[in-house]
Enzyme design. Sequence first.
Site, PDB file in Angstrom:
ATOM      1  N   TYR A  89      -0.995  -7.540   7.110  1.00 25.35           N
ATOM      2  CA  TYR A  89       0.214  -7.003   6.404  1.00 25.35           C
ATOM      3  C   TYR A  89       1.233  -6.910   7.705  1.00 25.35           C
ATOM      4  O   TYR A  89       2.570  -6.732   7.159  1.00 25.35           O
ATOM      5  CB  TYR A  89      -0.122  -5.498   5.984  1.00 25.35           C
ATOM      6  CG  TYR A  89      -0.719  -5.895   4.491  1.00 25.35           C
ATOM      7  CD1 TYR A  89       0.106  -5.988   3.262  1.00 25.35           C
ATOM      8  CD2 TYR A  89      -2.115  -6.234   3.888  1.00 25.35           C
ATOM      9  CE1 TYR A  89      -0.214  -6.212   2.114  1.00 25.35           C
ATOM     10  CE2 TYR A  89      -2.525  -6.544   2.901  1.00 25.35           C
ATOM     11  CZ  TYR A  89      -1.819  -6.501   1.733  1.00 25.35           C
ATOM     12  OH  TYR A  89      -2.004  -6.641   0.441  1.00 25.35           O
TER      13      TYR A  89
ATOM     14  N   HIS B 183      -5.072  -0.430   2.403  1.00 23.45           N
ATOM     15  CA  HIS B 183      -5.645  -1.998   2.719  1.00 23.45           C
ATOM     16  C   HIS B 183      -6.947  -2.225   3.625  1.00 23.45           C
ATOM     17  O   HIS B 183      -7.262  -3.259   4.099  1.00 23.45           O
ATOM     18  CB  HIS B 183      -4.766  -2.998   3.004  1.00 23.45           C
ATOM     19  CG  HIS B 183      -3.826  -3.275   1.902  1.00 23.45           C
ATOM     20  ND1 HIS B 183      -4.274  -3.885   0.598  1.00 23.45           N
ATOM     21  CD2 HIS B 183      -2.483  -3.022   1.579  1.00 23.45           C
ATOM     22  CE1 HIS B 183      -3.263  -4.163  -0.138  1.00 23.45           C
ATOM     23  NE2 HIS B 183      -2.163  -3.503   0.496  1.00 23.45           N
TER      24      HIS B 183
END
Lengths: 712, 712
Positions: free
Chosen positions: B254, B411
């Site tokens: 990410y 996440h």
Amino acid sequence: MNYLKKVVLVFFCINISLLHAQKHPNIMLTKDNIAGVREGCTKYPLLQKSFEQMKADADKALQGKIYIPVPQDGGGGPSHEQHKKNYQNILACGVAYQITGEAKYAAYVKDMLLGYAAQYEKWPLKHPKSKISNQTGRIFWQILNDCVWQVNVIQGYDLVYDAIAPGDRKTIENKLFVPVVRFITQSSAETFNRIHNHGTWAVAAVGLTGYVLNKPDYVEIALKGSDKSGKSGYLAQLDQLFSPDGYYTEGPYYQRYALLPFVIFAKAINQYQPALSIYNYRNNILRKAINTSLQSSYTNGAFFPINDAIKNKTVESGELVYGVDLAYAEMGGGEDLLDVAQRQGRVVVSDAGLKVAKDIAEGKTKPFNYKSLFISDGPAGNEGGLGVLRSGTNQDQQCLVFKAASQGMGHGHFDRLNILYYDNGSEVFSDYGAARFINIESKNGGEYLPENRTWAKQTVAHNTITVDKTSAFKANADVAQQYHPEVLYFRGEGDIQVISAKEENAWKGVSLTRTSALVRVPELSKALLVDVFKAESAVQHQYDLPFWYNGYITDASFKINPDTKGLKPAGEKYGYQHLWLNSTDSVPGAAGYITVMNNLRFYTTHFCGSSALNVQLATIGANDPNMNLFGGKAFILSQPSVSDQTFISLTESHGKVDPVVETTSGAASSVSSLKLLSSGKQQTSFSFDVKGKRYRIDIHYNDKSNFIQLTK
Amino acid sequence: MNYLKKVVLVFFCINISLLHAQKHPNIMLTKDNIAGVREGCTKYPLLQKSFEQMKADADKALQGKIYIPVPQDGGGGPSHEQHKKNYQNILACGVAYQITGEAKYAAYVKDMLLGYAAQYEKWPLKHPKSKISNQTGRIFWQILNDCVWQVNVIQGYDLVYDAIAPGDRKTIENKLFVPVVRFITQSSAETFNRIHNHGTWAVAAVGLTGYVLNKPDYVEIALKGSDKSGKSGYLAQLDQLFSPDGYYTEGPYYQRYALLPFVIFAKAINQYQPALSIYNYRNNILRKAINTSLQSSYTNGAFFPINDAIKNKTVESGELVYGVDLAYAEMGGGEDLLDVAQRQGRVVVSDAGLKVAKDIAEGKTKPFNYKSLFISDGPAGNEGGLGVLRSGTNQDQQCLVFKAASQGMGHGHFDRLNILYYDNGSEVFSDYGAARFINIESKNGGEYLPENRTWAKQTVAHNTITVDKTSAFKANADVAQQYHPEVLYFRGEGDIQVISAKEENAWKGVSLTRTSALVRVPELSKALLVDVFKAESAVQHQYDLPFWYNGYITDASFKINPDTKGLKPAGEKYGYQHLWLNSTDSVPGAAGYITVMNNLRFYTTHFCGSSALNVQLATIGANDPNMNLFGGKAFILSQPSVSDQTFISLTESHGKVDPVVETTSGAASSVSSLKLLSSGKQQTSFSFDVKGKRYRIDIHYNDKSNFIQLTK
């Protein structure tokens, strides 16, 4: 071989020492060309790099101590690897000596050979790790390895011959090479006279030694067998081991391996007895064999892993460096061979390697010309064969391989009418190859594993029909060796490339006919893989047709219900005991599809059957107490009980996953409505839609003038 | 941000239209540099190639019809992919227009934008496939994608601005961009004001639009949040989303994704408000973030797949092309970044790309400088972090990654003290990454799969201890987010590189301390991976320590007895339900080894425990009704019931398999006799032999001056 040829041959054999003054070196690298090769080593990148690598190996050898262990270990073990290293070092130092002229390299070879000469005769005639007594080696566990050793060592000796004092030569020849030849020709007479790749290594070892030592008798028995009758030996092997198309019945993996002694020995024959025109023997059989070997590979360089095959073998393999260099330089091979040489990234430091490297440097390379072709099997070319269909560029090629060849001797698999399918640089439907961790001693001494017999050779390990959960010929190799499929039709060009073959002997009372094609339709950028497999019998059978796929299933027309709480083996024998059965799902209407994502592309296999079928998913791994098996996954089209069954499948290659920009396109297939219209002895007809356009295919099994027809 | 900065900032924001005459284009490609970039497109190979690719895309776009579907599908579906394609085409045509000067490209962009302008306001405020109502997009199912769309489209508009008639501009701005900004800032106000990567895309979209449309208010809210307080917005994100080392808490996958809007917006700020010195903001935090992103990758280019990560993402990813180009051209990055740019094989067709391509053409590239380093986590840098230890060259590097970072928000995985280990260009001990078929609609619409939660995030899916077959924090992300491991020690240089960290909150009453090191000893050419994992508790627990390996087990010190007749899941929850348990074998003397062959090399893990242990083998795949899981294999060191347990392992990288010449060397490990001497709160001591030499390692947990000691 006709009578005249024989006479000529005998004449030359007997007279070699008279006709040619002995010169050294005179095999891959020849005295007359040394100056040119030396210059080329500084001038042409590929030759330069290849020589530098060889010289680095030679220099590394010189830094170490010479070590000649008493033979002791099996394949991959320390003494095995040391003797292997020794012959590599001998060859590397021999080449380094010729190119640099530095005496130290020759001295190393001399010392090593004297070391062997001092020990060789003390070693027992049977290696302690030998498993099969008539195949025992003396330096290694197998005679095969001893022969490979000698093929390399005799070349090294030839390269430094002139730098060794006559007295030392005498010691080396009498105490090492003569006993080695005696061991090969006498203790291992059976291997020496075998029409088999082990036999080729043996005759090459003896024949090369004969030329280098100027012993015409060695050459003669190498060419014509121990009894000089010509029933065995090199020429008989050239006659019998290859089909007229240059196919070697054991398959591409062994073809590559077998090639090396064939081509090196041929090169020596050509040097010493040019009048024999060995390169032209049997309509240029050697060039054909090299070419067939290359054509038996996919664009990723990997050989089709038919029969026993280690799967990461590619055309970069050393044997084919020799093959490609000689085919190009001396046998009239085309400039597309330079493409292969570039991929190999090296050449043999030799006369041939010079020419290859020079022509590459001069920009003569053409892309390798992959072809669709039928490669016949059997010495007379009438024992079936291998069909290869290709579509697309070398950068993105579809390739279908269809095995309609004969059993392939001891390394053959029970894989009648098996297909392999490649696309996008990857295996789509693949073959397990051999069950073997080659040269890893902790894995059965690096030899074939028991699972090679219980799994890898069995029919269910392949992309072809298994009847009643048994293997073809009940996995009896001797019986299988007697039969080969009948090829009904082959066409390797146009929008419909196709091969069709029939096998009636693999299971009693069952006739199998498979027709596989690459079909181009204007709506699609890639060809469709069309596969029609017809089984006919008077009585009911279970017919299973596995597709061994790579990747992950991303979609299916029916709900797959995998066993989530426990797995059981799919059967008890013929390979089924090695499969975990993941699911069994019936397919409504005997038709459906499965989509697999593999290497960033999608493959949707639409299928239908002439009667109800179910789809099973299976994973390799059951009954594997020593964890000898690799992973693998199949979907299996299965009909549990019917007399006649036709399975039709259409596999579309579609879409694209781009992980860098994270886009996906074309994940859904453009094909739909696959429908079997009729299937009988004479004809199979089916229809399908592509982007809404209806197509129909008719196969007329008995009409060669109109075998397959596509209508819109 | 101190008060003075705030004042300066507000001043500049309000005055942008006064300070800078509006010029177009003025983001990645700027009006002043067009001539130079045009010339560079014919002169520097990397820029030339990048432009040609972009122009080919633009030409392809021009050949097709403009198609603007009504929003309808989820990720990967047709309308989703079409809108994605549209913004890519807009950007490609914008660039093509600037470099070639050909009006047709501008016309295409204009027509496309007018097309959107004619439709946009008719589309509902909630996308039909939206799953989370406060994250709905309008063009796409998620607001995130709408923002990405706008970031690209506004750049395309900027590139063709001068070629669009004022009346059309008005239509495009009023009917498309203003409503888009309104949607982002009002309908999606929550996302816009989130300190999160979705928020970064949102503020970049709005801020870029503000600059291009000369709307200072847009810029101001983009920089400081809807209420202009500075509590949210771009600057707050720069303050809070990165640690002082530039680490983004969600992890490298990410981080890469989040970088793009950060750097593009920074470039725009630098163009329009250079006095803000945005590149120097927070001690050059952007350059650090780019550098940390690159350092969070292995030599094969792949990002460390910590937390939710798609594993085939590499530094070649487009986001990092922007990052690397800007870091090099405008932020003072070193010439080793050119190595990354070469690997990326392209540059942004832009001012920055010109400089990169030019300097590469001039031979300034240096090998990328991979470092051993500790990357702190948390806005203040005091929430643990990621340890990266490297040994060896860029061509053959060992790399150990140790996750002592915080949870990583939504996440994050429950992988406290997880390690990843790489060697020889490959994963040796790997992380599953995310359970997701990204953008493949048949797989849960391309979104995260249910198995991401039930498997991929669970502790047992990682190379770290699981206690009592439950996950850390009982897999409760909110609780996990509150704690981070304590880093005890880090050293990234010398013959003993080491990281040690402690986690006391993941399981109640259990203290976990892991110390992992790369240790060089003179007898071995590669470093040893040393891993000491200590679990302490007042009561008894089951401790499982999995090693998720790649390749095949070729040897073990004990007989492994796999279940051959049936497989059962290893447990019922916390991920164990997804494992098939292959075997459970007790290990005599609580010590042994397992050898794995992986990518032509061997890895022997010697292990021992402070009390009896067994080794379990497990395979991913149970309880997977939709076949959503990838394959994977682990050996698990397991102690079923003990209060304190120390697991020690030494993994040696050794040997070589050469499939081309079919040789194997060094298949046996050189390490032996691993023995735990003592393990307590203060110290763990153990010994082992390397080629007969005895070594001893002492770890002093409380002594930073002498944390780890190797004695011979």
